[in-house]
Design an enzyme around this catalytic site. Sequence first.
Site, PDB file in Angstrom:
ATOM      1  N   HIS A  95       3.416 -15.627   2.959  1.00 57.39           N
ATOM      2  CA  HIS A  95       4.277 -14.833   3.821  1.00 57.39           C
ATOM      3  C   HIS A  95       4.398 -15.626   5.114  1.00 57.39           C
ATOM      4  O   HIS A  95       3.412 -15.804   5.831  1.00 57.39           O
ATOM      5  CB  HIS A  95       3.683 -13.458   4.087  1.00 57.39           C
ATOM      6  CG  HIS A  95       4.584 -12.569   4.887  1.00 57.39           C
ATOM      7  ND1 HIS A  95       4.434 -11.204   4.921  1.00 57.39           N
ATOM      8  CD2 HIS A  95       5.660 -12.836   5.666  1.00 57.39           C
ATOM      9  CE1 HIS A  95       5.372 -10.676   5.709  1.00 57.39           C
ATOM     10  NE2 HIS A  95       6.122 -11.676   6.168  1.00 57.39           N
ATOM     11  N   CYS A 144      -2.968  -9.483   4.459  1.00 51.82           N
ATOM     12  CA  CYS A 144      -2.804  -8.182   5.110  1.00 51.82           C
ATOM     13  C   CYS A 144      -3.087  -8.296   6.610  1.00 51.82           C
ATOM     14  O   CYS A 144      -4.149  -8.776   7.013  1.00 51.82           O
ATOM     15  CB  CYS A 144      -3.740  -7.153   4.490  1.00 51.82           C
ATOM     16  SG  CYS A 144      -3.544  -5.489   5.185  1.00 51.82           S
ATOM     17  N   GLN A 179      -4.119  -6.854  -7.400  1.00 50.59           N
ATOM     18  CA  GLN A 179      -4.463  -7.593  -6.186  1.00 50.59           C
ATOM     19  C   GLN A 179      -5.761  -7.043  -5.610  1.00 50.59           C
ATOM     20  O   GLN A 179      -5.910  -5.829  -5.433  1.00 50.59           O
ATOM     21  CB  GLN A 179      -3.383  -7.512  -5.114  1.00 50.59           C
ATOM     22  CG  GLN A 179      -3.726  -8.462  -3.954  1.00 50.59           C
ATOM     23  CD  GLN A 179      -2.815  -8.337  -2.759  1.00 50.59           C
ATOM     24  OE1 GLN A 179      -2.814  -7.323  -2.082  1.00 50.59           O
ATOM     25  NE2 GLN A 179      -2.039  -9.386  -2.491  1.00 50.59           N
ATOM     26  N   ASN A 211       7.570 -15.907   0.721  1.00 48.48           N
ATOM     27  CA  ASN A 211       7.693 -14.483   1.015  1.00 48.48           C
ATOM     28  C   ASN A 211       8.130 -14.321   2.462  1.00 48.48           C
ATOM     29  O   ASN A 211       7.638 -15.021   3.348  1.00 48.48           O
ATOM     30  CB  ASN A 211       6.338 -13.801   0.772  1.00 48.48           C
ATOM     31  CG  ASN A 211       6.320 -12.321   1.119  1.00 48.48           C
ATOM     32  OD1 ASN A 211       5.321 -11.818   1.620  1.00 48.48           O
ATOM     33  ND2 ASN A 211       7.385 -11.601   0.859  1.00 48.48           N
ATOM     34  N   GLY A 212       9.072 -13.420   2.687  1.00 52.91           N
ATOM     35  CA  GLY A 212       9.512 -13.123   4.040  1.00 52.91           C
ATOM     36  C   GLY A 212      11.012 -13.180   4.187  1.00 52.91           C
ATOM     37  O   GLY A 212      11.644 -14.200   3.927  1.00 52.91           O
ATOM     38  N   ASP A 213      11.605 -12.042   4.565  1.00 59.89           N
ATOM     39  CA  ASP A 213      13.033 -11.931   4.868  1.00 59.89           C
ATOM     40  C   ASP A 213      13.930 -12.159   3.661  1.00 59.89           C
ATOM     41  O   ASP A 213      15.006 -12.750   3.773  1.00 59.89           O
ATOM     42  CB  ASP A 213      13.424 -12.885   5.995  1.00 59.89           C
ATOM     43  CG  ASP A 213      12.786 -12.516   7.323  1.00 59.89           C
ATOM     44  OD1 ASP A 213      12.169 -11.435   7.397  1.00 59.89           O
ATOM     45  OD2 ASP A 213      12.885 -13.305   8.273  1.00 59.89           O
ATOM     46  N   GLY A 231       8.983  -8.043  -0.956  1.00 61.18           N
ATOM     47  CA  GLY A 231       8.282  -6.858  -0.474  1.00 61.18           C
ATOM     48  C   GLY A 231       9.246  -5.820   0.043  1.00 61.18           C
ATOM     49  O   GLY A 231       9.869  -5.080  -0.719  1.00 61.18           O
ATOM     50  N   ALA A 274       0.827  -1.199   0.000  1.00 58.94           N
ATOM     51  CA  ALA A 274       0.000   0.000   0.000  1.00 58.94           C
ATOM     52  C   ALA A 274       0.867   1.256   0.000  1.00 58.94           C
ATOM     53  O   ALA A 274       1.784   1.388   0.815  1.00 58.94           O
ATOM     54  CB  ALA A 274      -0.929   0.009   1.208  1.00 58.94           C
TER      55      ALA A 274
END
Length: 369
Positions: free
Chosen positions: A171, A101, A70, A203-205, A227, A18
């Site tokens: 995520h 989210c 999305q 997804n993540g790190d 991200g 966002a």
Amino acid sequence: MKIGPIGVWPPVVLAPMAGITNAPFRVLCREQGAGLFVCEMITTRALVERNPKTLRMIRFAESEQPRSIQLYGVDPGVVGRAVKMIAEEDLADHVDLNFGCPVPKVTRRGGGSALPYKRNLLRRILREAVANAGSLPVTMKMRKGIDDDHLTYLDAGRIAVEEGIAAVALHARTARQHYGGVADWEAIARLKDAVPEIPVLGNGDIWCADDALRMVARTGCDGVVVGRGCLGRPWLFKDLENAFNGSPERTRPTLGEVAEVMARHAEGLAECFDVERYAVADFRKHVGWYLKGFTVGSELRRELATAESLDGLREGLAKLEHDQPWPSNTDTPRGKSGERSKVLLPDGWLDDPWDCVVPEDAESDISGG
């Protein structure tokens, strides 16, 4: 990697963020390397009601192919109408559904990372989306669950396969973790084992391209979603392309080269928003990310972060030490972090994981998260 009929190489997706992944930022990222680049989260109600702000948010640059939107929604019927609108009016080539989210204004309506707890409601939403998508592939992004006592990702992944979802992204944090702690890459591996029929993205790190390679090697996932790692670093996508193609080359821009990208980013926002002062104000949040690790005095940082015009921003950028080399300490967490003490949910949300009741006022008319 195949997302329905869409071939994606390298297997890299820009996560919808966002206020970040608008067209100017997506263009900068896409110029650096290939992949799938997803717009900001769009609310299904706002889309079907043709909210002017939302319609502006789904504008794509001519160079953007394929186009990815999305959607966030809680009511299956509204989600179905939104997907049908995208398909019939050729608004995008790919639809992703947001079940990840963690922000309170989303979860307290039963949306985002709260929704997969309601298994049958999730199923109805996915069924409506796929039924109305025509030839467009539909994917979904989710988290592990609400918290460690209410994990949902394995059930959600199986439901996704049964309802014709083209790919799932995980995520590897719970909603309660928000953006804190360490992502649980082992959960990505468990999801891949559970749903071998479709691509699974992790997804993540992922703070650098080598993190992406490590995630794929450790989990067996088919691709990665990036991200916060690209905040202030659109060239990360060039590194990712090189990494997946076996090249050790990594982008290490000087501060002057970073300044040029910063100027282009702000100028792109001005063209997108039509109001220069608003665009420059929106760009301010990016300043710290772009300058992370560089030696820049506090007064100059403040000047850049409070600029009110493109000329003022350019004047500040001209004062930077343009020959300063890329710092060595930038492959570290960027953006928001920290955990939540609890996840805000609708009253009684955890009482029955199987009911299909859509909470009152669940559908927001505000896009962008």
